[in-house]
Design an enzyme around this catalytic site. Structure first.
Site, PDB file in Angstrom:
ATOM      1  N   ASN A 112       0.752  -1.133   0.029  1.00 47.29           N
ATOM      2  CA  ASN A 112      -0.035  -0.006   0.014  1.00 47.29           C
ATOM      3  C   ASN A 112       0.783   1.265   0.033  1.00 47.29           C
ATOM      4  O   ASN A 112       1.907   1.106   0.539  1.00 47.29           O
ATOM      5  CB  ASN A 112      -0.910  -0.102   1.207  1.00 47.29           C
ATOM      6  CG  ASN A 112      -1.938  -1.114   1.264  1.00 47.29           C
ATOM      7  OD1 ASN A 112      -1.951  -1.823   0.361  1.00 47.29           O
ATOM      8  ND2 ASN A 112      -2.451  -1.395   2.333  1.00 47.29           N
ATOM      9  N   VAL A 113       0.226   2.375  -0.667  1.00 46.77           N
ATOM     10  CA  VAL A 113       1.121   3.455  -0.615  1.00 46.77           C
ATOM     11  C   VAL A 113       0.485   4.755   0.121  1.00 46.77           C
ATOM     12  O   VAL A 113       0.926   5.974   0.043  1.00 46.77           O
ATOM     13  CB  VAL A 113       1.104   3.924  -2.152  1.00 46.77           C
ATOM     14  CG1 VAL A 113       1.834   2.993  -3.108  1.00 46.77           C
ATOM     15  CG2 VAL A 113      -0.292   4.191  -2.680  1.00 46.77           C
ATOM     16  N   HIS A 129       5.896  -0.573  -2.694  1.00 46.01           N
ATOM     17  CA  HIS A 129       5.574  -0.069  -3.902  1.00 46.01           C
ATOM     18  C   HIS A 129       5.472   1.713  -3.582  1.00 46.01           C
ATOM     19  O   HIS A 129       4.842   2.198  -4.203  1.00 46.01           O
ATOM     20  CB  HIS A 129       4.130  -0.422  -4.101  1.00 46.01           C
ATOM     21  CG  HIS A 129       3.964  -1.822  -4.513  1.00 46.01           C
ATOM     22  ND1 HIS A 129       2.861  -2.458  -4.652  1.00 46.01           N
ATOM     23  CD2 HIS A 129       4.809  -2.688  -5.090  1.00 46.01           C
ATOM     24  CE1 HIS A 129       3.085  -3.820  -5.096  1.00 46.01           C
ATOM     25  NE2 HIS A 129       4.354  -3.866  -5.219  1.00 46.01           N
ATOM     26  N   GLY A 197      -5.287  -9.071   3.215  1.00 48.48           N
ATOM     27  CA  GLY A 197      -5.748  -8.047   2.501  1.00 48.48           C
ATOM     28  C   GLY A 197      -5.047  -8.044   1.169  1.00 48.48           C
ATOM     29  O   GLY A 197      -5.028  -6.609   0.487  1.00 48.48           O
ATOM     30  N   THR A 198      -4.552  -8.905   0.478  1.00 47.89           N
ATOM     31  CA  THR A 198      -4.183  -8.977  -0.741  1.00 47.89           C
ATOM     32  C   THR A 198      -4.632 -10.007  -1.647  1.00 47.89           C
ATOM     33  O   THR A 198      -4.650 -11.036  -1.214  1.00 47.89           O
ATOM     34  CB  THR A 198      -2.608  -8.830  -0.783  1.00 47.89           C
ATOM     35  OG1 THR A 198      -1.943  -8.907  -2.237  1.00 47.89           O
ATOM     36  CG2 THR A 198      -1.895 -10.243  -0.263  1.00 47.89           C
ATOM     37  N   SER A 199      -5.028  -9.664  -3.102  1.00 48.73           N
ATOM     38  CA  SER A 199      -5.444 -10.627  -3.854  1.00 48.73           C
ATOM     39  C   SER A 199      -4.323 -11.446  -4.466  1.00 48.73           C
ATOM     40  O   SER A 199      -4.567 -12.556  -5.283  1.00 48.73           O
ATOM     41  CB  SER A 199      -6.079  -9.959  -4.978  1.00 48.73           C
ATOM     42  OG  SER A 199      -5.143  -8.983  -5.780  1.00 48.73           O
ATOM     43  N   ASN A 223      -8.152 -12.858   4.714  1.00 48.22           N
ATOM     44  CA  ASN A 223      -8.855 -12.173   3.662  1.00 48.22           C
ATOM     45  C   ASN A 223     -10.384 -12.275   3.889  1.00 48.22           C
ATOM     46  O   ASN A 223     -10.637 -13.261   4.430  1.00 48.22           O
ATOM     47  CB  ASN A 223      -8.365 -12.591   2.326  1.00 48.22           C
ATOM     48  CG  ASN A 223      -8.653 -11.834   1.100  1.00 48.22           C
ATOM     49  OD1 ASN A 223      -9.666 -11.423   0.891  1.00 48.22           O
ATOM     50  ND2 ASN A 223      -7.388 -11.378   0.399  1.00 48.22           N
TER      51      ASN A 223
END
Ligand code: BV8
Ligand code: ZN
Length: 249
Positions: A112-113, A129, A197-199, A223
């Protein structure tokens, strides 16, 4: 008890057992890493990339978060980032971010940014990222942090007069070597990796789950649904990270 209610009770029982199992692994661990994605910020109101509200106007993130899109239309790309900065500025860390911030033996590696882990109090967060709050000059390379919303002028200008870009890693761009090497080192030495929480759609970030597993870590996924990584993990805890993380750590 009719069928529906019994199924619900069974499901709750299953989740509670899984959480108890995950807690046992965490109690015995000295080094824990949390790899987080857009889902951990969803309960703070930050749109995810591939969720229903993840789209922006008629564009897909993969089309705008690229050096080509920025070269072709910096104004449009900056409109999207300025809109996201203003939206994130109105969000606060949720119980999931805060649980990780209180958990002193975890190191956070995030895709996350949005900067919400640091705002929750997590130290030494690895933002693989980059950060939407960082601006980098396309002429002289100077980098600075700017929390102003909205940015004026847009696109923002460096002191040298050069146009600045968002300090994030776009699709097709390499991750910063130092941050990436540190993330791999942390994940290789972790006893437990929480994947939150990541696909699992974006590489090389998603590959960290495999790296941890190969190095002998227990991998726990948190998730709302099963993902591309689910077959790679030792335990899947299905539910909102804002509810599950505080029960775990
Ligand atoms: C690189 C910054 C090489 C920008 C981002 C074909 C196959 C495989 C790979 C590729 C390919 N073609 C191209 C590639 C490589 C590409 C890639 O992986 N593409 C994907 C789309 C296939 N990767 C790259 O380009 C990377 N660079 O490979 O460089 C190279 C090497 C050397 C030299 C030159 C080049 C760079 C990738 C970085 C892109 N930048 N972000 C910005 O933010 O604007 S990625 C972007 O996606 C965000 O960072 C985001 O975090 C990330 C991943 O998405 P997720 O975080 O997982 O979010 P998503 O919406 O997908 O999922 C949310 C999840 O949360 C869901 O599962 C949902 O169920 C869950 N959830 C929702 N609510 C909750 C929840 N869970 C729990 N609780 C809740 N409440
Ligand atoms: Zn400059």
């Amino acid at each position: 008890m009719e069928r529906g209610a019994r199924d619900l009770a069974d499901e709750r029982e299953r989740v509670l057992n899984a959480i108890a199992e995950a807690r046992r692994w965490l109690v015995g661990a000295r080094r824990v890493v949390a790899l987080t994605g857009a889902g951990i910020s969803a309960e703070s109101g930050v749109p995810t990339f591939r969720g229903p509200q993840g789209l922006w106007r008629e564009f897909k993130p993969e089309e705008l978060a690229t050096p080509e899109a920025f070269a072709q239309n910096p104004g449009l790309v900056w409109e999207w980032y300025d809109w996201r900065r203003a939206l994130i500025a109105g969000c606060v860390p949720n119980a999931g971010h805060l649980a990780l911030a209180r958990y002193e033996k975890v190191r956070v590696v995030t895709q996350n940014v949005d900067g919400l882990h640091a705002r929750a109090g997590s130290a030494e967060v690895l933002e693989i990222h980059g950060s939407i709050w960082r601006l980098v000059c396309t002429e002289c390379g100077a980098a600075r942090e700017d929390l102003t919303v909205p940015l004026k002028p847009l696109p923002p200008r460096c002191g040298c007069g050069g146009m600045e870009r968002p300090g994030v890693v776009w699709f097709g761009e390499a991750l910063r070597r130092g941050v990436w090497a540190e993330s791999e080192r942390l994940v290789r030495s972790a006893e437990v990796l929480l994947v939150v929480g990541t696909s699992g759609a974006v590489y090389p970030a998603a590959g960290l789950a495999h790296t941890a597993r190969v190095a002998g870590a227990k991998v726990i996924e948190i998730n709302l649904e099963r993902t591309a990584l689910s077959r790679e993990v030792d335990l899947s805890l299905l539910g909102p990270s804002g509810e599950i993380l505080p029960q775990l750590v």
